[in-house]
Motif scaffolding. Sequence first.
Motif, mmCIF file in Angstrom:
data_model
loop_
_atom_site.group_PDB
_atom_site.id
_atom_site.type_symbol
_atom_site.label_atom_id
_atom_site.label_comp_id
_atom_site.label_asym_id
_atom_site.label_seq_id
_atom_site.Cartn_x
_atom_site.Cartn_y
_atom_site.Cartn_z
ATOM 1 N N THR A 3 30.876 27.921 12.311
ATOM 2 C CA THR A 3 31.701 27.957 11.104
ATOM 3 C C THR A 3 33.073 27.326 11.350
ATOM 4 O OG1 THR A 3 32.388 30.235 11.654
ATOM 5 C CG2 THR A 3 30.544 29.978 10.123
ATOM 6 N N MET A 4 33.597 27.461 12.553
ATOM 7 C CA MET A 4 34.865 26.822 12.887
ATOM 8 C C MET A 4 34.712 25.300 12.895
ATOM 9 S SD MET A 4 37.315 27.329 16.237
ATOM 10 C CE MET A 4 35.999 26.856 17.367
ATOM 11 N N LEU A 5 33.621 24.812 13.456
ATOM 12 C CA LEU A 5 33.370 23.376 13.481
ATOM 13 C C LEU A 5 33.257 22.825 12.059
ATOM 14 C CD1 LEU A 5 32.738 20.785 15.080
ATOM 15 C CD2 LEU A 5 30.333 21.504 15.099
ATOM 16 N N ILE A 6 32.536 23.548 11.208
ATOM 17 C CA ILE A 6 32.412 23.149 9.801
ATOM 18 C C ILE A 6 33.785 23.081 9.143
ATOM 19 C CG2 ILE A 6 31.613 23.940 7.528
ATOM 20 C CD1 ILE A 6 29.113 25.046 8.991
ATOM 21 N N ASP A 7 34.612 24.078 9.406
ATOM 22 C CA ASP A 7 35.950 24.133 8.830
ATOM 23 C C ASP A 7 36.781 22.925 9.257
ATOM 24 O OD1 ASP A 7 38.046 25.443 7.352
ATOM 25 O OD2 ASP A 7 38.939 25.980 9.266
ATOM 26 N N HIS A 8 36.744 22.599 10.531
ATOM 27 C CA HIS A 8 37.580 21.519 11.044
ATOM 28 C C HIS A 8 37.088 20.144 10.597
ATOM 29 C CE1 HIS A 8 39.201 24.295 14.464
ATOM 30 N NE2 HIS A 8 39.647 24.606 13.269
ATOM 31 N N ILE A 9 35.780 19.980 10.488
ATOM 32 C CA ILE A 9 35.251 18.729 9.931
ATOM 33 C C ILE A 9 35.698 18.576 8.483
ATOM 34 C CG2 ILE A 9 33.132 17.554 9.215
ATOM 35 C CD1 ILE A 9 31.790 18.694 11.723
ATOM 36 N N GLY A 10 35.671 19.679 7.747
ATOM 37 C CA GLY A 10 36.109 19.647 6.356
ATOM 38 C C GLY A 10 37.576 19.295 6.215
ATOM 39 N N ILE A 11 38.424 19.872 7.074
ATOM 40 C CA ILE A 11 39.864 19.576 7.017
ATOM 41 C C ILE A 11 40.124 18.089 7.232
ATOM 42 C CG2 ILE A 11 42.073 19.926 8.176
ATOM 43 C CD1 ILE A 11 41.157 22.757 8.852
ATOM 44 N N VAL A 12 39.443 17.514 8.220
ATOM 45 C CA VAL A 12 39.738 16.134 8.629
ATOM 46 C C VAL A 12 39.098 15.105 7.700
ATOM 47 C CG1 VAL A 12 39.487 14.452 10.493
ATOM 48 C CG2 VAL A 12 40.036 16.834 11.029
ATOM 49 N N TRP A 13 37.815 15.288 7.361
ATOM 50 C CA TRP A 13 37.099 14.243 6.629
ATOM 51 C C TRP A 13 36.816 14.565 5.158
ATOM 52 C CZ3 TRP A 13 35.689 14.720 11.948
ATOM 53 C CH2 TRP A 13 35.962 13.570 12.704
ATOM 54 N N PHE A 14 36.818 15.844 4.797
ATOM 55 C CA PHE A 14 36.500 16.205 3.410
ATOM 56 C C PHE A 14 37.528 17.197 2.854
ATOM 57 C CE2 PHE A 14 32.578 15.489 5.865
ATOM 58 C CZ PHE A 14 32.071 14.378 5.201
ATOM 59 N N PRO A 15 38.811 16.827 2.867
ATOM 60 C CA PRO A 15 39.860 17.771 2.466
ATOM 61 C C PRO A 15 39.788 18.201 1.006
ATOM 62 C CG PRO A 15 40.743 15.548 2.714
ATOM 63 C CD PRO A 15 39.353 15.512 3.256
ATOM 64 N N ASP A 16 39.115 17.406 0.173
ATOM 65 C CA ASP A 16 39.023 17.749 -1.250
ATOM 66 C C ASP A 16 37.757 18.526 -1.602
ATOM 67 O OD1 ASP A 16 41.438 16.422 -1.783
ATOM 68 O OD2 ASP A 16 40.390 14.488 -1.901
ATOM 69 N N ASP A 17 36.903 18.749 -0.620
ATOM 70 C CA ASP A 17 35.655 19.495 -0.844
ATOM 71 C C ASP A 17 35.839 20.908 -0.299
ATOM 72 O OD1 ASP A 17 33.121 20.516 -1.070
ATOM 73 O OD2 ASP A 17 32.113 18.785 -0.176
ATOM 74 N N SER A 18 36.044 21.861 -1.179
ATOM 75 C CA SER A 18 36.385 23.236 -0.768
ATOM 76 C C SER A 18 35.230 23.974 -0.111
ATOM 77 C CB SER A 18 36.884 24.033 -1.974
ATOM 78 O OG SER A 18 35.892 24.089 -2.988
ATOM 79 N N LYS A 19 34.000 23.484 -0.274
ATOM 80 C CA LYS A 19 32.853 24.205 0.299
ATOM 81 C C LYS A 19 32.960 24.285 1.812
ATOM 82 C CE LYS A 19 29.686 21.651 -1.676
ATOM 83 N NZ LYS A 19 30.486 20.863 -2.644
ATOM 84 N N TRP A 20 33.458 23.225 2.455
ATOM 85 C CA TRP A 20 33.623 23.248 3.907
ATOM 86 C C TRP A 20 34.599 24.345 4.318
ATOM 87 C CZ3 TRP A 20 31.155 19.661 7.215
ATOM 88 C CH2 TRP A 20 30.438 18.653 6.557
ATOM 89 N N ARG A 21 35.698 24.460 3.574
ATOM 90 C CA ARG A 21 36.722 25.450 3.895
ATOM 91 C C ARG A 21 36.241 26.868 3.630
ATOM 92 N NH1 ARG A 21 41.574 23.921 4.617
ATOM 93 N NH2 ARG A 21 41.328 25.484 6.268
ATOM 94 N N MET A 22 35.430 27.029 2.591
ATOM 95 C CA MET A 22 34.898 28.362 2.282
ATOM 96 C C MET A 22 34.038 28.886 3.433
ATOM 97 S SD MET A 22 33.794 27.870 -1.707
ATOM 98 C CE MET A 22 34.990 27.433 -2.965
ATOM 99 N N LEU A 23 33.151 28.025 3.932
ATOM 100 C CA LEU A 23 32.326 28.413 5.080
ATOM 101 C C LEU A 23 33.191 28.619 6.321
ATOM 102 C CD1 LEU A 23 29.260 26.034 4.612
ATOM 103 C CD2 LEU A 23 29.231 28.526 4.502
ATOM 104 N N GLY A 24 34.202 27.794 6.449
ATOM 105 C CA GLY A 24 35.082 27.889 7.608
ATOM 106 C C GLY A 24 35.905 29.156 7.655
ATOM 107 N N ARG A 25 36.084 29.803 6.490
ATOM 108 C CA ARG A 25 36.874 31.047 6.464
ATOM 109 C C ARG A 25 36.190 32.177 7.242
ATOM 110 N NH1 ARG A 25 40.938 29.508 6.833
ATOM 111 N NH2 ARG A 25 39.730 27.660 7.289
ATOM 112 N N LEU A 26 34.918 32.038 7.533
ATOM 113 C CA LEU A 26 34.201 33.082 8.281
ATOM 114 C C LEU A 26 34.622 33.122 9.745
ATOM 115 C CD1 LEU A 26 30.561 32.519 6.936
ATOM 116 C CD2 LEU A 26 32.254 34.153 6.112
ATOM 117 N N ALA A 27 35.171 32.030 10.258
ATOM 118 C CA ALA A 27 35.380 31.895 11.700
ATOM 119 C C ALA A 27 36.434 32.852 12.256
ATOM 120 C CB ALA A 27 35.750 30.451 12.034
ATOM 121 N N LEU A 28 37.629 32.855 11.685
ATOM 122 C CA LEU A 28 38.722 33.634 12.274
ATOM 123 C C LEU A 28 38.401 35.120 12.383
ATOM 124 C CD1 LEU A 28 41.607 33.670 13.455
ATOM 125 C CD2 LEU A 28 42.413 34.135 11.124
ATOM 126 N N PRO A 29 37.853 35.765 11.338
ATOM 127 C CA PRO A 29 37.529 37.192 11.507
ATOM 128 C C PRO A 29 36.554 37.452 12.652
ATOM 129 C CG PRO A 29 37.515 36.617 9.191
ATOM 130 C CD PRO A 29 37.642 35.322 9.949
#
Length: 206
Positions: A3-29
């Motif tokens: 989930t962290m990898l998904i989040d970071h790929i989303g930040i760098v290459w798909f910043p306007d696609d919130s789905k990557w960030r939503m999945l990435g929110r699972l990582a920190l907890p």
Amino acid sequence: MLTMLIDHIGIVWFPDDSKWRMLGRLALPFYAYALVLGYFRTRSVNRYLQRTGLIALLSQIPYMMLFKQAEVNTVGTLFIGLLLLMLMDRWKGKLPAQIAVIAAAVLLVELLPFSYGAYCLLLVLLYRYSSPYWMIAWHFALNAIFVFYKGWYIQLFSLASTMLLVYLPDFVRAADRINIPRIVWRSFYPLHLLLLTAAYYLLTSG
């Protein structure tokens, strides 16, 4: 890690696609919860602290290059969280000292700044001191505070991780039984940042 990898790929290459960030929110907890488990299970807390600090140091330059952020990376914030757990236990039963330590840690990570700042520290304390019965409520309250404090609406999706920990512990334990070598766990954060940084600059330079 996934989930962290998904989040970071989303930040760098798909910043306007919130789905990557939503999945990435699972990582920190999950990482914060694992930090608390590791604190109780490790044979040497001092070595655990040293390893966490080393990972943070190795990750700092690729973190800043990839995200273009002048802040300490997330493992650095978890390092402060681990140190906070140690100090809280050292001054167990001395409430004024514990409150002072928490306040000092919060100021440190907010002012320097550190990735996730006080949110990460409070999440670590939540998993350390809250009973499972109250965990979801406290996490929701924490997210609500940071919606108003920093506008972190997308962070609300991180509550799903705590719900999994509380309501589906067998599912989480099943994932925990996947045999991944320690070297992979310990190297993944700096290594994936380094590889993503290299990929980003190679692609953008071309």
